[in-house]
Design a protein around this motif. Structure first.
Motif, short mmCIF file in Angstrom:
data_model
loop_
_atom_site.label_atom_id
_atom_site.label_comp_id
_atom_site.label_asym_id
_atom_site.label_seq_id
_atom_site.Cartn_x
_atom_site.Cartn_y
_atom_site.Cartn_z
N VAL A 127 0.83 -1.20 0.00
CA VAL A 127 0.00 0.00 0.00
C VAL A 127 0.88 1.25 0.00
O VAL A 127 0.65 2.21 -0.76
CB VAL A 127 -0.95 0.01 1.21
CG1 VAL A 127 -1.78 1.27 1.23
CG2 VAL A 127 -1.86 -1.22 1.19
N ALA A 128 1.89 1.24 0.86
CA ALA A 128 2.77 2.40 0.94
C ALA A 128 3.50 2.62 -0.39
O ALA A 128 3.65 3.76 -0.85
CB ALA A 128 3.79 2.19 2.07
N ARG A 131 1.23 4.27 -2.88
CA ARG A 131 1.07 5.70 -2.64
C ARG A 131 2.28 6.48 -3.13
O ARG A 131 2.15 7.57 -3.70
CB ARG A 131 0.87 5.97 -1.14
CG ARG A 131 0.21 7.34 -0.89
CD ARG A 131 0.56 7.88 0.49
NE ARG A 131 1.42 9.04 0.37
CZ ARG A 131 1.02 10.29 0.57
NH1 ARG A 131 -0.21 10.55 0.91
NH2 ARG A 131 1.86 11.29 0.43
N GLU A 132 3.44 5.92 -2.91
CA GLU A 132 4.65 6.60 -3.36
C GLU A 132 4.71 6.69 -4.89
O GLU A 132 5.09 7.72 -5.44
CB GLU A 132 5.88 5.85 -2.82
CG GLU A 132 7.23 6.41 -3.28
CD GLU A 132 7.42 7.88 -2.94
OE1 GLU A 132 6.68 8.41 -2.08
OE2 GLU A 132 8.30 8.53 -3.56
#
Lengths: 191, 191
Positions: A127-128, A131-132
């Motif tokens: 998920v991170a 987003r990045e």
DNA sequence: TATATACTGGAATGACCGTTACGCAAATAT
DNA sequence: ATATTTGCGTAACGGTCATTCCAGTATATA
């Protein structure tokens, strides 16, 4: 060699992806996944090992077939001055269409951010990372639109627009109108 | 009259709230809730009717005891020019403290926005109502800080800052650093 | 003190979960 | 044509879930 697989893995993963998308990881049950894919438990477990394995395949498919194509105009040179606006307006149109998956169920990855399965490190990292990737894409679109602005200024803008987009995804399930307003705010910001 | 309740409902709800907060609605099990509250199933069901009933009580408690106090400087006149900034910096400090519930588990309501239970209308409406309350509060704080700005301009700003805050909440579980950057972007925007 | 009230403890219920085991069927390679 | 590999269908497994029921007990009123 023995008997060969009679189903196309991509097709099956796509069907499972839809179930995970609208129901979430923990609420999607094996019987549901059987029905959606047309495969029996044995075949699912034989191919993907576990429910998590199938989910991971669904996430990969989502990134490859849903996210990446939309982001491509922002990630592959040359990035046009209108790419950001096009992206945001495309997403706005998607969230405004009651038939579309995005409008009804948001983003598969953002939904899992708040779900229990996000506690598992690999999922949280996915998920991170997503987003990045979104932030980088938006940043390059913003750079193309506002070449005159300072780097600091553009960085802040990219951060804000990224947050507005993720916020829209996170909210569309429970408040579609608010999600649309988020995107409008993003469109305002980039101009 | 008969025998009287030997526990304080508020205390029990607060304990259950913590479980729901860190585990989510569907992952919080009755045995877990029993242990956290110190009550047996029978007492929980007798008092709250169902797991959903207990969750609803937890949400109400969360709004009353966690959200409302933080929002008060923004909702009760007179609203100072620094109220928005104070709020955002307070939240930033909360998300930056690894011990705090907010940093580790985000926002109880935002987490449920992507969870299966959000499909139930009443829950979805509660999340939407919370977002709207947050937006109104931020709008009044922004109005106090920028009385010279036009209404349209302030509306857009409030929308953007709201999205940045919700985005920070939604992401802190999986990417605390990104959540902090969201709040920094919000602080930039209001000045 | 008697009685009504309702909180509490413990056990049981039925349903569903993800996963595994096993036997048969099918298709390729030799 | 046979051997071998592998997909597939069926059934069962142990575990956990939310919920209910009932008997026993403590307390406030009359």
């Amino acid at each position: 060699m023995g008997r060969v697989q009679t189903f196309e893995t991509d097709v099956v993963v796509r069907a499972a992806r839809a179930v995970f998308w609208q129901r979430g990881f923990e609420e999607a049950s094996i019987p549901e996944l059987e029905q959606a894919t047309g495969l029996r438990r044995s075949s699912l477990y034989n191919t993907f090992g576990s429910k998590r394995g199938l989910f991971d395949a669904a996430v990969a498919s989502y990134l490859r077939e849903v996210i990446a194509p939309r982001l491509r105009p922002l990630t592959e040179a040359p990035v046009g001055a209108d790419a950001v606006v096009d992206y945001l307006m495309g997403m706005r149109a998607g969230l405004d269409d009651p038939e579309a998956d995005a409008a009804r169920h948001g983003c598969l990855l953002m939904n899992t951010a708040g779900a229990p399965v996000a506690m598992e490190q690999a999922v949280g990292e996915a998920v991170a990372a997503y987003r990045e990737e979104l932030r980088r894409a938006l940043a390059s679109g913003i750079a193309a639109r506002h070449p005159e602005a300072g780097e600091r200024e553009r960085g802040r803008l990219a951060e804000a627009v990224t947050a507005l987009v993720t916020s829209a995804f996170a909210l569309t399930r429970v408040d579609n109108a608010a999600a649309l307003r988020s995107l409008d705010a993003a469109l305002d910001l980039v101009d």
